[in-house]
Design a protein around this motif. Sequence first.
Motif, PDB file in Angstrom:
ATOM      1  N   TYR A   1       0.844  -1.205   0.000  1.00  0.00           N
ATOM      2  CA  TYR A   1       0.000   0.000   0.000  1.00  0.00           C
ATOM      3  C   TYR A   1       0.876   1.252   0.000  1.00  0.00           C
ATOM      4  CZ  TYR A   1      -2.542   3.713   2.533  1.00  0.00           C
ATOM      5  OH  TYR A   1      -3.067   4.905   2.946  1.00  0.00           O
ATOM      6  N   ILE A   2       0.366   2.326  -0.576  1.00  0.00           N
ATOM      7  CA  ILE A   2       1.050   3.613  -0.497  1.00  0.00           C
ATOM      8  C   ILE A   2       0.045   4.702  -0.132  1.00  0.00           C
ATOM      9  CG2 ILE A   2       0.792   4.003  -2.989  1.00  0.00           C
ATOM     10  CD1 ILE A   2       3.295   5.721  -2.900  1.00  0.00           C
ATOM     11  N   SER A   3       0.420   5.560   0.822  1.00  0.00           N
ATOM     12  CA  SER A   3      -0.293   6.808   1.065  1.00  0.00           C
ATOM     13  C   SER A   3       0.358   7.864   0.173  1.00  0.00           C
ATOM     14  CB  SER A   3      -0.191   7.217   2.537  1.00  0.00           C
ATOM     15  OG  SER A   3      -1.031   6.426   3.353  1.00  0.00           O
ATOM     16  N   MET A   4      -0.365   8.256  -0.882  1.00  0.00           N
ATOM     17  CA  MET A   4       0.195   9.177  -1.862  1.00  0.00           C
ATOM     18  C   MET A   4      -0.431  10.558  -1.643  1.00  0.00           C
ATOM     19  SD  MET A   4       0.297   8.853  -6.038  1.00  0.00           S
ATOM     20  CE  MET A   4       0.956   7.175  -5.993  1.00  0.00           C
ATOM     21  N   HIS A   5       0.265  11.391  -0.846  1.00  0.00           N
ATOM     22  CA  HIS A   5      -0.328  12.681  -0.498  1.00  0.00           C
ATOM     23  C   HIS A   5      -0.069  13.745  -1.559  1.00  0.00           C
ATOM     24  CE1 HIS A   5       3.699  13.876   0.520  1.00  0.00           C
ATOM     25  NE2 HIS A   5       3.297  15.089   0.809  1.00  0.00           N
ATOM     26  N   HIS A   6       0.672  13.400  -2.602  1.00  0.00           N
ATOM     27  CA  HIS A   6       0.859  14.315  -3.730  1.00  0.00           C
ATOM     28  C   HIS A   6       1.026  13.503  -5.006  1.00  0.00           C
ATOM     29  CE1 HIS A   6       0.992  18.347  -2.182  1.00  0.00           C
ATOM     30  NE2 HIS A   6       1.997  18.127  -1.362  1.00  0.00           N
ATOM     31  N   ASN A   7       0.510  14.036  -6.098  1.00  0.00           N
ATOM     32  CA  ASN A   7       0.892  13.558  -7.428  1.00  0.00           C
ATOM     33  C   ASN A   7       0.896  14.777  -8.351  1.00  0.00           C
ATOM     34  OD1 ASN A   7       1.741  11.570  -9.255  1.00  0.00           O
ATOM     35  ND2 ASN A   7      -0.301  11.513 -10.184  1.00  0.00           N
ATOM     36  N   LYS A   8       1.813  15.656  -8.050  1.00  0.00           N
ATOM     37  CA  LYS A   8       1.884  16.917  -8.782  1.00  0.00           C
ATOM     38  C   LYS A   8       3.143  16.966  -9.649  1.00  0.00           C
ATOM     39  CE  LYS A   8       4.072  19.299  -4.874  1.00  0.00           C
ATOM     40  NZ  LYS A   8       3.955  20.420  -3.918  1.00  0.00           N
ATOM     41  N   GLU A   9       3.125  17.841 -10.616  1.00  0.00           N
ATOM     42  CA  GLU A   9       4.275  18.032 -11.493  1.00  0.00           C
ATOM     43  C   GLU A   9       5.405  18.712 -10.722  1.00  0.00           C
ATOM     44  OE1 GLU A   9       4.817  17.052 -14.475  1.00  0.00           O
ATOM     45  OE2 GLU A   9       2.846  16.466 -15.251  1.00  0.00           O
ATOM     46  N   VAL A  10       6.599  18.105 -10.777  1.00  0.00           N
ATOM     47  CA  VAL A  10       7.769  18.671 -10.107  1.00  0.00           C
ATOM     48  C   VAL A  10       8.955  18.654 -11.064  1.00  0.00           C
ATOM     49  CG1 VAL A  10       7.005  17.972  -7.797  1.00  0.00           C
ATOM     50  CG2 VAL A  10       8.478  16.440  -9.133  1.00  0.00           C
ATOM     51  N   ASP A  11       9.901  19.486 -10.767  1.00  0.00           N
ATOM     52  CA  ASP A  11      11.184  19.495 -11.472  1.00  0.00           C
ATOM     53  C   ASP A  11      12.236  19.678 -10.391  1.00  0.00           C
ATOM     54  OD1 ASP A  11      13.372  19.728 -13.085  1.00  0.00           O
ATOM     55  OD2 ASP A  11      12.617  21.413 -14.271  1.00  0.00           O
ATOM     56  N   VAL A  12      12.676  18.541  -9.812  1.00  0.00           N
ATOM     57  CA  VAL A  12      13.506  18.608  -8.623  1.00  0.00           C
ATOM     58  C   VAL A  12      14.362  17.348  -8.535  1.00  0.00           C
ATOM     59  CG1 VAL A  12      11.738  17.544  -7.157  1.00  0.00           C
ATOM     60  CG2 VAL A  12      13.436  19.061  -6.119  1.00  0.00           C
ATOM     61  N   HIS A  13      15.528  17.476  -7.941  1.00  0.00           N
ATOM     62  CA  HIS A  13      16.431  16.336  -7.714  1.00  0.00           C
ATOM     63  C   HIS A  13      16.682  15.552  -9.007  1.00  0.00           C
ATOM     64  CE1 HIS A  13      15.919  17.342  -3.568  1.00  0.00           C
ATOM     65  NE2 HIS A  13      14.711  16.824  -3.446  1.00  0.00           N
ATOM     66  N   GLY A  14      16.769  16.261 -10.141  1.00  0.00           N
ATOM     67  CA  GLY A  14      17.054  15.608 -11.406  1.00  0.00           C
ATOM     68  C   GLY A  14      15.882  14.890 -12.028  1.00  0.00           C
ATOM     69  N   TYR A  15      14.675  15.102 -11.492  1.00  0.00           N
ATOM     70  CA  TYR A  15      13.483  14.421 -12.005  1.00  0.00           C
ATOM     71  C   TYR A  15      12.458  15.455 -12.426  1.00  0.00           C
ATOM     72  CZ  TYR A  15       9.074  11.806 -11.958  1.00  0.00           C
ATOM     73  OH  TYR A  15       7.865  11.265 -12.282  1.00  0.00           O
ATOM     74  N   LYS A  16      11.829  15.211 -13.567  1.00  0.00           N
ATOM     75  CA  LYS A  16      10.767  16.081 -14.035  1.00  0.00           C
ATOM     76  C   LYS A  16       9.566  15.213 -14.363  1.00  0.00           C
ATOM     77  CE  LYS A  16       9.807  19.898 -17.220  1.00  0.00           C
ATOM     78  NZ  LYS A  16      10.360  20.758 -18.307  1.00  0.00           N
ATOM     79  N   GLY A  17       8.480  15.448 -13.674  1.00  0.00           N
ATOM     80  CA  GLY A  17       7.271  14.648 -13.862  1.00  0.00           C
ATOM     81  C   GLY A  17       6.420  14.695 -12.613  1.00  0.00           C
ATOM     82  N   ARG A  18       5.484  13.761 -12.512  1.00  0.00           N
ATOM     83  CA  ARG A  18       4.621  13.710 -11.331  1.00  0.00           C
ATOM     84  C   ARG A  18       5.316  12.920 -10.227  1.00  0.00           C
ATOM     85  NH1 ARG A  18      -0.352  15.887 -11.741  1.00  0.00           N
ATOM     86  NH2 ARG A  18      -1.116  16.370 -13.854  1.00  0.00           N
TER      87      ARG A  18
END
Length: 750
Positions: free
Chosen positions: A559-576
Amino acid sequence: MRIACLSFLVLLCVLRSAVAETAPNISLLSDAQTLSADGWGDVAKDGEHTYRTAQKGKAVLLRVKPWWGDAVRPADGKRYIIEVTYKDVLTQPAICESFGALGAYFERSELHRFGGSNDGQWKVASIPVSWDLIRTPLDSPLAELAFKCSADLPIENVTVRDAKLPEDQVRWEQETRDWIARAQRDKAKSVAVAAPETPAIPDAWHDKPFVPYVRPYFDYVYPTSAPKAKEVGATIYIRMARNEFEPAAFGVYAQQDLASVTYSISELKGPAGTLACELQPLTAEYALEPAGGKLTWQPQRLWPAFPARINKGASGWFYFNVKTLGDVSLPGKYEGRITITSGTTTAELPLKVEVLPIKLLTMDETGLRMGGCTSGLASVTEMRTLADHNHNMVNIWVAGIAPAMSLENGQLKLDFRYIDEWMALAKANGQKTMVWFLGGNPNGYPETVTLERELYKLTGGTREEYFKKMGTAEQRGKILPEIVPLYTQWIQGVYAHAKEKEWPEIIVTPFDEPAKWSYPEPKVESGRKFAIGCGPWIRDHFKAACKVIHEAMPDAKVYISMHHNKEVDVHGYKGRNGEIFIQDVNVVCTNAIDEDAELGNKARKAGCQFWQYGGSASKRYGFGFYFGVWDSRGSLCWAYNWGKRFDITEGSNWEYAWYSPFATVTTPAYEEIREGWDDRRYLETAKAAAKAAGKDIAPLLEQIRKEVLDDRGHGGRDTVNDFWEEGRDASKMDRWRKLLSDKIVELSTK
């Protein structure tokens, strides 16, 4: 190990008959008075009283031979009163606890608080204990009570008798409310109170001591509330299915000081006869509650109805449930009355109930799951209330609920004996699923990677060593190599044992809210000495743990508690930032559907179950129609019993019910959460009825969906600190339910 600190003589009473059976007398005035033991003072005298002191600053244990016989627990439904003769030298109430293997790591449960007047008088405290709050420990044949005192407390005697209902319950509940009021008295002096409402009272009521008025149960009555136009003496209407709870409420406005306001509900009668139902009269207790950095008065708990004191110019709130009983509750219209009494004055409110010719699908029949997060295990009394409130799941945390562990020749040994008993009780009382959190808040990482830190200790290391290792740049985001085989054995051991013992379904999660990995800054949880907080290592560690779990037990659900699924561009990652975990889990649970309306479809497409979670402030709207329009099949609530008993002005508290040796003490939010899941049951029943009739109700469902989304308020936008959804107009929920119920009736009667 639990070592008996006192040896007590148990004086067995002669049993006159099965009906008149009395519990044995447990006495401190026996040969045990010559023994010394940790926590108990020497024998002393105070006039005619011979006593020993329960010393301050520790839990002073009293272990006795079980008065109920050889069983681990008393028989289901048994309740006793422990009578303690003591001298009140306390400035704060003493706490009496019982060992029932329910607290965090199977510790004791608080039963009652007594004393605190510091008047030097000898008194007798009546402390209730129910069958589900006491048992013998695994390593001892003796039952265990404990006293916690702010000063050395002289105790002369302790006896046990059978509880007498209702008087023992009424007394305990009143004494509990009294100590809450005393504990909050000084704080209350500085609490700002809103200006009272201006009452709209019809001429016929101007000279009455009190005025009853009717509001929907979701429109709370506060002490400063007053009747509005058309509310005084109004009729209460209830519309319900044949297997449902339905709440209603009314206020009483005092035009003079009222020392005691009580009420009763008559039988409900109609053309079909007397309605077969259960009536649950409740009264609201007003207590202080933290909100926005300050304390406010709230109708915090709903107790079994008690005589309420209402000051002139103030209101009290009275709340009740009607529960229909399935086939024996015949459809039709019924009428009754509510009689309100204060002194020699009475008043009545008409009550009309319409029972529809339908039964709702149950939570289990629809495949829906709902549960709150627990710091300790729920008692059986609570679990029966949970089942009545559409809760068929419990969310347990290794930080408090875990099998005892040991390591022998590299093999992990797990002791499930306490958990086995509780899982069997949970299953027998309506709980079908357990989500087991193996770690906590990532802001406290690595201190909050609970299971792994405890496994590390088995290798001979310390928690501090584990935290330091995990905080290094080389190790963060990884599972220590020496932990992997133990983690694997833990998962295999738990799932194999759960299958063998036929536990409820087990779903695990490595730790909470891993989408926090994408914070630009670590946001370290305060008070953590070794925490490094959030960063890409949270993402990597969660994925690594999921891999270990799936390899250890391919059938395990993660199971995962997913408190965000937003677009980010951080820590070398771009996406949700949240959906990158979908490939690692089997159950996706979010409180941020507004960030990505397609998240449910993405989860389902990947073969995952889709759930949504919130807090108790989500109430009916959030857990009901709002989550329902996204077709989420399960929900968690933060949190069910995470608090420090009844005075929630102390410490951190997230809870919407309190255990009791008698009846579970609920809250208005708890009742509304139940109503939200009844809304879900109406939705599912309408879909099933349409399918059975070969009819298309997609237009109706789409209409409701659009209106639900349009009605969403401002709550739930901050998915960490304000993670609950709310509707702007609560009355719309009854309208949506009526649309569904009318459609079910139409489809079911053709």
